[in-house]
Scaffold this motif. Structure first.
Motif, PDB file in Angstrom:
ATOM      1  N   ASN A 256      42.453  37.767  33.891  1.00  0.00           N
ATOM      2  CA  ASN A 256      41.315  37.367  33.056  1.00  0.00           C
ATOM      3  C   ASN A 256      40.294  36.578  33.858  1.00  0.00           C
TER       4      ASN A 256
ATOM      5  N   LEU B 113      36.434  37.707  34.796  1.00  0.00           N
ATOM      6  CA  LEU B 113      35.409  36.845  34.205  1.00  0.00           C
ATOM      7  C   LEU B 113      35.497  36.814  32.680  1.00  0.00           C
ATOM      8  N   LEU B 114      36.712  37.048  32.185  1.00  0.00           N
ATOM      9  CA  LEU B 114      36.919  36.924  30.742  1.00  0.00           C
ATOM     10  C   LEU B 114      37.274  35.479  30.410  1.00  0.00           C
ATOM     11  N   ASP B 115      37.622  34.721  31.428  1.00  0.00           N
ATOM     12  CA  ASP B 115      38.062  33.353  31.239  1.00  0.00           C
ATOM     13  C   ASP B 115      37.594  32.570  32.466  1.00  0.00           C
TER      14      ASP B 115
END
Ligand SMILES: Nc1ncnc2c1ncn2[C@@H]1O[C@H](COP(=O)(O)OP(=O)(O)OP(=O)(O)O)[C@@H](O)[C@H]1O
Ligand SMILES: [Mg+2]
Lengths: 224, 435
Positions: free
Chosen positions: A52, A56-58
């Motif tokens: 993640n 770049l989801l987190d």
């Protein structure tokens, strides 16, 4: 070889009311363009968290993430969205297709956010669906497909926008071995024929052995 | 993008079907509640055609013969008229009063008495309401009545001596008599049978607030102490009224409470002031007497209550529906949708649904309205005119429909926006884990 993914000093701390979990501890990692890397480790060791953060989801609690030469921490939500759209394709263990859209509409989603004209969207979506062998199912809904077919739709969606990097979190985790093998075949072809960089989390040693490199995690730390 | 929104709506029809039914029912309920509510609010707040805010009415009575206060020396007609004028100028001396004008007993605007009498041209006869005024007393400007055509000047009407066969009429009456408003200088035959000249046309006046605007004419009369009843005389022996126009900035209700003693002190001969009240108060009393205020107050309160509930119901429904879509939002975001794009898409879906259901609700309600009519203004007595938007079916229908569309859209947009903003800004990793 060009480094396309580079993580330095990554820590990820999850804070809830009761406990703090250090999901990643001082992770330093670089992955080259065109590499097919598998990430392995016991459940809860931070593999999904790592993926993640790469995707770049987190955001990490500390440390720097550089994807294709761009540093992620400096980007706004809007530019992050655009960056993900152009550079990254995701494949999830439980597919994450939108159930209210049929196969081809699901595949078109990344193009929609690029404002590609409808006709062009359809062409590109058809092409990737042919590639994953689902050209005859474009009007089906996710609920009408098998797990393996769903995952192929998900792969089609991940590659339709022609991203450099594919991130797959246990893409065969919910599939039987035959369907899993089909998915792996597609991923290998994307790597060797299209030179896409792939980072895949897996629990399957045999699948991992066939990739270029295995990164092992234990308790949030990279052990190999 | 729009095509995707439609597809999404259609493909989610299992959920949206229920929402559709619910919203159609809400649109119809909104019609039932909002239509009468809007009409009554409009009626209450529409202009009476004159400036009612700073008017105060003094009711003047006369001590009756035989009681010990009665002064026989002041009962001859010359003294009566003298006392009448004295009382008028005493009232005018109050520093907060701008002007005063005498009114025939019980015949003020928002008052009790009111009569209709015929007025004819060669082709038409109309039965307008008649009001008396005393020439040269500033009747028109004191009331705040306004001219409706360029040939009429309120200051002229105030100072004009007026012969017995000159009258002033309202615009709607001019329209009824001559089918245009250009009536100044023209002639009609009133019930007293003498050709009478129209010397002024004024804006329509609503004589009593529960009534709509109606046709009126104003006939000159002269005060007399002779108890003489003749169409041109205003006998004042038994009492009359004085209309006070207060100065700019003076509140009429406060003026009344502050000036009861002053009013009690106004005496001339056998005349004394028996009551002081603001015209706004008289208006409320009349509404009460016609049974309008009370039922209306209860009706409005109930309607508002239901409306707020409906509104919150819609907001809540969409709130819950949208909150469930966090995984979908997470997926959209993972593949490049910006948070605002997600919120806009979801709101757009909601608004399309709103528009469709609103249209359906309107069409259904229209079937009923075409048969039964829309909400009407109160007191639709036959001689009253209905010339506002309320009585024009399609104008009325469109206005209420637009109000309902706006309210529904706001409710839906708020219901979607609140959770949509939240789920669109939640970390994707977190949204995708939920399921
Ligand atoms: N949102 C969160 N809040 C709190 N703790 C979290 C959160 N997400 C993950 N964790 C914790 O972080 C650690 C790493 O989780 P992660 O999902 O990365 O594990 P994983 O290696 O992918 O496991 P699996 O193989 O079971 O998928 C776990 O201990 C988990 O409990
Ligand atoms: Mg995991």
């Amino acid at each position: 070889m060009n480094t396309i993914i580079s993580l330095t000093g990554i820590n990820k701390l999850y804070r809830t009311k009761e406990i703090e979990t250090l999901a990643l501890e001082n992770v330093n990692l670089s992955i080259n363009e065109g590499e097919f890397v598998s990430v392995m480790g016991p459940s809860g060791c931070g593999k999904s968290t790592l993926l993640n953060i790469i995707g770049l989801l987190d955001r990490p609690t500390s440390g720097t993430v550089k994807i294709d030469g761009v540093e992620a921490s400096a980007m706004s939500d809007r530019s992050l969205a655009r960056f993900r759209n152009n550079e990254l394709g995701f494949v999830f263990q439980n597919f994450h297709l939108i159930n209210s859209l049929n196969v081809i509409d699901n595949v078109e989603i990344p193009l929609l956010y690029r404002n590609t004209p409808a006709k062009r969207r359809r062409e590109l979506a058809m092409k990737v669906l042919e590639r994953v062998g689902l050209a005859h199912r474009i009007n089906h809904y996710p609920s009408q497909l098998s797990g393996g077919q769903c995952q192929r739709v998900a792969i089609a969606r991940a590659i339709v926008g022609n991203p450099k990097i594919i991130l797959a979190d246990e893409p065969t985790g919910n599939l039987d071995s035959k369907m899993g093998a089909e998915i792996m075949e597609i991923l290998h072809s994307l790597n060797t024929d299209d030179h896409r960089t792939i980072v895949m989390v897996t629990h399957n040693e045999n699948q991992a052995k066939l990739t270029n490199r295995i990164i092992r995690f234990f308790d949030g730390r990279q052990v190999q | 993008m729009i095509r995707f929104v439609f597809k999404n709506l259609w493909n989610r029809r299992a959920v949206n079907g229920w929402l559709t039914v619910e919203l159609i029912i809400i649109a119809i309920l909104a019609w039932i509640i909002i239509d009468p509510l809007v009409v009554s609010v409009y009626d209450r707040n529409s202009s009476p055609g004159y400036d009612i805010d700073r008017l105060v009415l003094l009711s003047v009575s006369a001590t009756s013969e035989g009681t010990y206060r009665y002064n026989p020396a002041a009962s001859d007609s010359v003294t009566v008229i003298d006392d009448y004028f004295r009382l008028l100028s005493m009232a005018a001396e109050n520093p907060q009063v701008q002007s005063v004008t005498p009114i025939a007993d019980g015949q003020s605007l928002e008052g009790e008495g009111m009569m209709t009498q015929s007025l004819s041209t060669e082709t038409d006869t109309v039965f307008p309401i008649k009001m008396f005024f005393v020439p040269g007393t500033g009747f028109f400007s004191t009331h705040g009545i306004t001219a409706s055509d360029p040939k009429t000047d309120i200051a002229d009407l105030d100072s004009r001596p007026f012969s017995d066969n000159e009258i002033v009429i309202t615009r709607e009456l001019a329209r009824r008599l001559f089918h245009d408003e250009n009536a100044v200088g023209r002639v009609t035959v009133p019930h007293w049978g003498v050709e009478t000249v129209l010397v002024g046309v004024i804006d329509d006046v609503r004589p009593k607030s529960p009534m709509n605007v109606t046709t009126m004419y104003f006939r000159p009369c002269r005060p007399t102490g002779d108890r003489e009843f003749d169409g041109t005389k205003m006998p004042v022996n038994d009492g009359f009224s004085i209309m006070l126009r207060l100065k700019q900035g003076v509140d009429s209700e406060k003026f009344v409470t502050d000036n009861t003693e002053w009013a009690n002190s106004l005496k001339a001969g056998n005349f004394y002031v028996s009551k002081i009240s603001s015209l706004l108060q008289n208006k409320r009393d009349i509404e009460e007497a016609w049974g309008i205020s009370n039922s209306e107050r209860i009706g409005s309160a109930l309607a508002t209550f239901f409306l707020i509930n409906l509104f919150l119901g819609v907001v809540g429904t969409f709130y819950l529906q949208t909150r469930r879509r966090s995984t979908e939002a997470g997926i959209m975001k993972a593949f490049g949708a910006s948070p605002s794009r997600i919120a806009v898409t979801m709101i757009l879906e909601g608004l399309i649904l709103t528009f469709v259901t609103w249209a359906a609700g309107c069409v259904i309600f229209m079937q009923y309205a075409l048969k039964e009519g829309l909400a009407a203004s109160h007191a639709n007595v036959s001689y009253l005119l209905n010339e506002s938007w309320v009585s024009h079916f399609w104008v009325h229908f469109s206005i209420i429909a637009a109000i309902i569309l706006i309210l529904m859209s706001i409710a839906v947009a708020v219901g979607i926006y609140l959770p949509a903003r939240k789920i669109a800004n939640t970390d994707i990793a977190y949204s995708l884990k939920e399921e």
